[in-house]
Design a protein around this motif. Sequence first.
Motif, PDB file in Angstrom:
ATOM      1  N   GLN A   8     -14.416 -23.465 -43.356  1.00 23.36           N
ATOM      2  CA  GLN A   8     -15.481 -23.936 -43.741  1.00 23.36           C
ATOM      3  C   GLN A   8     -16.543 -23.389 -42.879  1.00 23.36           C
ATOM      4  O   GLN A   8     -16.564 -23.941 -41.536  1.00 23.36           O
ATOM      5  N   VAL A  10     -20.868 -24.268 -42.687  1.00 19.70           N
ATOM      6  CA  VAL A  10     -21.797 -25.448 -43.121  1.00 19.70           C
ATOM      7  C   VAL A  10     -23.034 -25.188 -42.543  1.00 19.70           C
ATOM      8  O   VAL A  10     -23.160 -25.078 -41.322  1.00 19.70           O
ATOM      9  N   ASP A  12     -25.962 -27.616 -41.353  1.00 19.76           N
ATOM     10  CA  ASP A  12     -26.002 -29.305 -40.851  1.00 19.76           C
ATOM     11  C   ASP A  12     -27.573 -29.775 -40.895  1.00 19.76           C
ATOM     12  O   ASP A  12     -28.302 -29.085 -40.097  1.00 19.76           O
ATOM     13  N   GLY A  37     -22.591 -25.735 -38.952  1.00 21.64           N
ATOM     14  CA  GLY A  37     -21.465 -26.871 -38.807  1.00 21.64           C
ATOM     15  C   GLY A  37     -20.474 -26.551 -39.787  1.00 21.64           C
ATOM     16  O   GLY A  37     -20.422 -25.171 -40.029  1.00 21.64           O
ATOM     17  N   GLY A  38     -19.738 -27.391 -39.820  1.00 22.56           N
ATOM     18  CA  GLY A  38     -18.233 -26.983 -40.451  1.00 22.56           C
ATOM     19  C   GLY A  38     -17.406 -26.713 -39.590  1.00 22.56           C
ATOM     20  O   GLY A  38     -17.711 -25.993 -38.460  1.00 22.56           O
ATOM     21  N   PRO A  39     -16.137 -27.157 -39.726  1.00 25.08           N
ATOM     22  CA  PRO A  39     -15.052 -26.936 -38.409  1.00 25.08           C
ATOM     23  C   PRO A  39     -14.684 -25.648 -38.129  1.00 25.08           C
ATOM     24  O   PRO A  39     -14.770 -25.255 -36.913  1.00 25.08           O
ATOM     25  N   ASN A  42     -18.067 -24.204 -36.341  1.00 28.69           N
ATOM     26  CA  ASN A  42     -18.345 -24.865 -34.847  1.00 28.69           C
ATOM     27  C   ASN A  42     -17.220 -24.033 -33.914  1.00 28.69           C
ATOM     28  O   ASN A  42     -17.659 -23.814 -32.588  1.00 28.69           O
ATOM     29  N   SER A  94     -24.463 -30.261 -44.958  1.00 24.47           N
ATOM     30  CA  SER A  94     -24.318 -31.666 -44.629  1.00 24.47           C
ATOM     31  C   SER A  94     -25.423 -32.054 -44.354  1.00 24.47           C
ATOM     32  O   SER A  94     -26.114 -31.479 -43.754  1.00 24.47           O
ATOM     33  N   ILE A  96     -26.304 -35.549 -42.081  1.00 30.83           N
ATOM     34  CA  ILE A  96     -25.475 -36.170 -41.053  1.00 30.83           C
ATOM     35  C   ILE A  96     -26.485 -37.368 -40.475  1.00 30.83           C
ATOM     36  O   ILE A  96     -27.425 -36.882 -39.857  1.00 30.83           O
ATOM     37  N   ILE A 107     -21.490 -38.538 -42.769  1.00 30.24           N
ATOM     38  CA  ILE A 107     -21.555 -37.264 -43.188  1.00 30.24           C
ATOM     39  C   ILE A 107     -21.549 -36.913 -44.824  1.00 30.24           C
ATOM     40  O   ILE A 107     -20.783 -37.716 -45.266  1.00 30.24           O
ATOM     41  N   ASN A 109     -21.466 -34.302 -47.346  1.00 32.09           N
ATOM     42  CA  ASN A 109     -21.057 -33.003 -47.170  1.00 32.09           C
ATOM     43  C   ASN A 109     -21.192 -32.480 -48.643  1.00 32.09           C
ATOM     44  O   ASN A 109     -20.527 -33.005 -49.615  1.00 32.09           O
ATOM     45  N   GLY A 242     -18.910 -33.024 -35.131  1.00 26.74           N
ATOM     46  CA  GLY A 242     -18.460 -31.634 -34.370  1.00 26.74           C
ATOM     47  C   GLY A 242     -17.673 -31.943 -33.286  1.00 26.74           C
ATOM     48  O   GLY A 242     -16.983 -30.916 -32.616  1.00 26.74           O
ATOM     49  N   ASP A 245     -14.268 -30.500 -33.867  1.00 30.16           N
ATOM     50  CA  ASP A 245     -14.180 -29.018 -34.126  1.00 30.16           C
ATOM     51  C   ASP A 245     -14.423 -28.522 -32.730  1.00 30.16           C
ATOM     52  O   ASP A 245     -13.422 -27.359 -32.453  1.00 30.16           O
TER      53      ASP A 245
HETATM   54  O1  LIG Z   1     -16.523 -31.550 -38.612  1.00 30.60           O
HETATM   55  C1  LIG Z   1     -17.868 -31.777 -38.602  1.00 30.60           C
HETATM   56  C2  LIG Z   1     -18.404 -30.749 -39.467  1.00 30.60           C
HETATM   57  O2  LIG Z   1     -18.190 -30.797 -40.717  1.00 30.60           O
HETATM   58  C3  LIG Z   1     -19.062 -31.316 -41.550  1.00 30.60           C
HETATM   59  O3  LIG Z   1     -19.073 -31.182 -42.985  1.00 30.60           O
HETATM   60  C4  LIG Z   1     -20.084 -31.138 -40.785  1.00 30.60           C
HETATM   61  O4  LIG Z   1     -20.871 -29.826 -41.227  1.00 30.60           O
HETATM   62  C5  LIG Z   1     -20.043 -30.903 -39.217  1.00 30.60           C
HETATM   63  O5  LIG Z   1     -20.680 -29.944 -38.594  1.00 30.60           O
END
Ligand SMILES: OC[C@H]1O[C@H](O)[C@H](O)[C@@H]1O
Length: 300
Positions: A8, A10, A12, A37-39, A42, A94, A96, A107, A109, A242, A245
């Motif tokens: 993913q 994302v 943020d 963002g997103g795992p 990141n 997201s 946050i 979060i 999302n 994060g 991640d």
């Molecule tokens: O794991 C955290 C990440 O996933 C969440 O959805 C946020 O976007 C953040 O960056």
Amino acid sequence: MAVICVGQSVYDIVIPYDTALVENQKYRVTRRLECGGGPALNAAYLCAVWGEQTYLVSRIGEDDYGKKIKRILLEAGVHLEYLVERDNIETPYSIILSNSDNGSRTIFNFPGEVQDKHYEYPALDVDVILSDGHLPKLSIQAIRRYPAALSVLDAGTCRESTMEVAPHVDYIVCSEDFARQYTGKAVDLEKPELCREIFGQIKEINKRHAVITLGEKGLLYEADGELKHLPAYPAKAVDTSGAGDIFHGAFAFGLAKNLPLLSILKLSSMASSISVESLGGQTSIPALDLVEDKLKERER
Ligand SMILES: OC[C@H]1O[C@H](O)[C@H](O)[C@@H]1O
């Protein structure tokens, strides 16, 4: 040689606050941070800025957030040939809310539409495949396409898609939430037998290696057939978003560098600890030099 991160991406929007929130109140916001963002994003960002040739396999929309994400990734040097853009999907984002007093975050999302379709993977020498479990078909396909690569699952929560990937990876690196959801038991460091039981159940999923991360309580791993605990490095947390991640990104990096497991875990743990001391996920990824210096300081 390369690292592939699948999952993913994302956009943020992080809003820090330092007061107890009360329902039906309006709060004046003076500061906000926008970042990637997103795992998977990141982790890919970390691997690229730490110098690995990194590919991100992910999906975004052709909208403003998608364009911003692309710019951030290009600046970091992430290869985007396999970042698919679609004009008919919305880029995930997201919001946050980050409590600067203790670093905890809430979060919201918006996942967008996830399209996990068949994909032609390139002819590459791949060292590591990191999946965040969001695109299970693409993750499994990558693992099959590059049998010589080591594969890692970032198992944050025990979703159906995460469980689809889990049996295929070399390393399940899961959070304590995942461990509790999967086994129905909570890790308690005071109870070694219980820890061994939980760890054993996680390892049964892929019948290879596992790590359970415990946030500020450190992590559990196995060495010489025995369960070990590695404490976390102390940090003054202002935003933990994060941090997991970043741990996984550094873990993939360490595997790509062929480091011993304990060194990988220390590197990942230190990167994650440093990251919680500043706002955002992608924006709080520390430089590799800083992480290594801090580790040397601790070992002195
Ligand atoms: O794991 C955290 C990440 O996933 C969440 O959805 C946020 O976007 C953040 O960056």
